[in-house]
Motif scaffolding. Structure first.
Motif, PDB file in Angstrom:
ATOM      1  N   THR A 101     -18.652  32.195 -24.505  1.00 39.16           N
ATOM      2  CA  THR A 101     -17.559  32.112 -23.525  1.00 39.16           C
ATOM      3  C   THR A 101     -17.482  33.383 -22.703  1.00 39.16           C
ATOM      4  N   LEU A 102     -17.642  34.540 -23.358  1.00 35.13           N
ATOM      5  CA  LEU A 102     -17.585  35.810 -22.635  1.00 35.13           C
ATOM      6  C   LEU A 102     -18.728  35.921 -21.631  1.00 35.13           C
ATOM      7  N   SER A 103     -19.869  35.345 -21.954  1.00 35.40           N
ATOM      8  CA  SER A 103     -21.010  35.427 -21.031  1.00 35.40           C
ATOM      9  C   SER A 103     -20.767  34.638 -19.758  1.00 35.40           C
ATOM     10  N   GLN A 104     -19.798  33.718 -19.786  1.00 32.52           N
ATOM     11  CA  GLN A 104     -19.477  32.911 -18.618  1.00 32.52           C
ATOM     12  C   GLN A 104     -18.251  33.426 -17.872  1.00 32.52           C
ATOM     13  N   SER A 105     -17.575  34.442 -18.437  1.00 33.79           N
ATOM     14  CA  SER A 105     -16.342  34.960 -17.848  1.00 33.79           C
ATOM     15  C   SER A 105     -16.586  36.301 -17.176  1.00 33.79           C
ATOM     16  N   THR A 106     -15.624  36.728 -16.372  1.00 39.63           N
ATOM     17  CA  THR A 106     -15.657  38.076 -15.811  1.00 39.63           C
ATOM     18  C   THR A 106     -15.123  39.034 -16.861  1.00 39.63           C
ATOM     19  N   VAL A 107     -15.945  40.019 -17.244  1.00 38.39           N
ATOM     20  CA  VAL A 107     -15.575  40.937 -18.321  1.00 38.39           C
ATOM     21  C   VAL A 107     -15.739  42.378 -17.853  1.00 38.39           C
ATOM     22  N   VAL A 108     -14.687  43.162 -18.027  1.00 40.63           N
ATOM     23  CA  VAL A 108     -14.723  44.600 -17.752  1.00 40.63           C
ATOM     24  C   VAL A 108     -14.475  45.335 -19.062  1.00 40.63           C
ATOM     25  N   ALA A 109     -15.340  46.284 -19.394  1.00 38.20           N
ATOM     26  CA  ALA A 109     -15.204  47.057 -20.624  1.00 38.20           C
ATOM     27  C   ALA A 109     -14.840  48.500 -20.298  1.00 38.20           C
ATOM     28  N   VAL A 110     -13.846  49.004 -21.008  1.00 38.43           N
ATOM     29  CA  VAL A 110     -13.413  50.399 -20.845  1.00 38.43           C
ATOM     30  C   VAL A 110     -14.048  51.229 -21.951  1.00 38.43           C
ATOM     31  N   SER A 111     -14.673  52.319 -21.591  1.00 42.48           N
ATOM     32  CA  SER A 111     -15.352  53.148 -22.577  1.00 42.48           C
ATOM     33  C   SER A 111     -14.364  53.774 -23.561  1.00 42.48           C
ATOM     34  N   PRO A 112     -14.688  53.742 -24.860  1.00 41.06           N
ATOM     35  CA  PRO A 112     -13.854  54.430 -25.841  1.00 41.06           C
ATOM     36  C   PRO A 112     -14.328  55.854 -26.097  1.00 41.06           C
ATOM     37  N   PHE A 113     -15.218  56.352 -25.218  1.00 39.55           N
ATOM     38  CA  PHE A 113     -15.798  57.680 -25.419  1.00 39.55           C
ATOM     39  C   PHE A 113     -15.421  58.633 -24.290  1.00 39.55           C
TER      40      PHE A 113
END
Length: 330
Positions: free
Chosen positions: A240-252
């Motif tokens: 499902t995530l591969s078909q959605s718009t996903v933004v990841a915030v770095s935890p570093f």
């Protein structure tokens, strides 16, 4: 509509200012439940509770767990009784045949309450008593979480990742231990060999989770392994995530984790223990938000800002950067 994946303290800190970019009424938060344990007969869901207390305006923001100003008389009394009675201290697993007895629960997350190795506040304990009682009455974890969310007046929709038991287990040079034992009792000191999400192969996403993941998704700056990783093992979630718009915030921040043992755990699962490792951890991500001093280069669009979050104003700044990243790829 936007959906945040949350665990630990990183994503809750971001949510402190999310309203600057996202309407709470159109926001869903999916919480990690791999850290859940049963302690002294009470069902404790730490990552869900942090969001309940935050949304209810009672979170202890010094520790980012528990209730601000809570007392700990029961916890202290348990330690006193154990000491006076010569009872063992530290984490004590119930016998193996008791791990899955009674309420459906995953192996290696059921602990004795003797001396109570986690510091549970008195008001905090009332939440666990209520949750446990609702589960014993036949409600699912999702239904119990919904009741508690109403009680705390949450404006966002809060979903546990699964109603089924999943246990984040850390294989260390000191032996196998639940994440809470590794992080709370041993303060992350044992060397990590690998990480296991026990029960995930038999678990299903909670009702509403896959639907929420069809909206725009924000992976907050939580530990990619034990805070976000358990969600990614559930059937249907990666697809499902591969078909959605996903933004990841770095935890570093540079090579240092935002908080917690993210670096050690990423190294244990053969991911580069810094921002660059997010490409491996989140192959479905369409864009990233990283620190302004971070020179990591991704193939995907990247927004840079000061990602340190020490206040709601900081959280609002990072949330606006997330919105900018979404606008680039949505």
């Amino acid at each position: 509509m936007v959906t945040f994946l949350s665990g630990g303290t990183g994503t809750p800190k971001l949510l402190d200012g999310a309203a600057a970019a996202f309407s709470p009424e159109e926001t869903t938060v999916i919480a990690n439940t791999g850290d859940d344990i049963e302690l002294g007969g009470l069902f404790v869901s730490p990552d869900v509770d942090t969001l309940l207390f935050q949304g209810g305006g009672v979170l202890d923001r010094e520790t980012w767990w528990g209730i601000d100003g809570d007392t700990h008389r029961t916890n202290t009394a348990l330690a006193d009784i154990a000491s006076a009675g010569g009872l063992p201290e530290g984490p004590q697993y119930l016998p193996e045949d008791k791990q899955t007895a009674g309420r459906k629960i995953s192996n290696w997350r059921r602990f004795s309450g003797t001396a109570e190795f986690m510091t549970i506040g008195d008001r905090d304990r009332a939440v666990h008593i209520t949750r446990t009682s609702l589960l014993d009455e036949g409600l699912t974890l999702s239904e119990a979480t919904g009741r508690l969310a109403d009680a705390f007046g949450l404006e966002v929709d809060l979903l546990p990742m699964s109603d089924d038991p999943v246990a984040s287990l850390i294989h260390t040079d000191d032996g196998l231990m639940h994440f809470q034992e590794y992080w709370v009792a041993h303060r992350g000191e044992p060397s990590v060999e690998t990480v296991e999400f026990r029960g995930s192969s038999h678990a299903e996403p909670a009702p509403g989770v896959l639907d929420a993941l069809e909206d725009t998704v924000v992976v907050g700056p939580s530990n990619p392994v034990t805070s976000i990783g358990p969600m990614l093992t559930l059937p249907g979630v990666p697809d499902t995530l591969s078909q959605s718009t996903v933004v990841a915030v770095s935890p570093f921040l540079g090579d240092d984790a935002f908080s917690g043992p993210a670096g050690d755990l990423m190294a244990a699962v053969n991911a580069t223990p810094n921002t660059a490792g997010l490409a491996t951890a989140y192959p479905f991500a369409d864009a990233f938000v990283i620190d302004e001093d971070d020179d990591t280069a991704f193939d995907q669009p990247t927004i840079q800002t000061d990602i340190r979050i020490d206040s709601p104003e900081d959280a609002a700044r990072v949330s606006r950067a997330v919105k900018d990243a979404i606008d680039l790829v949505d």
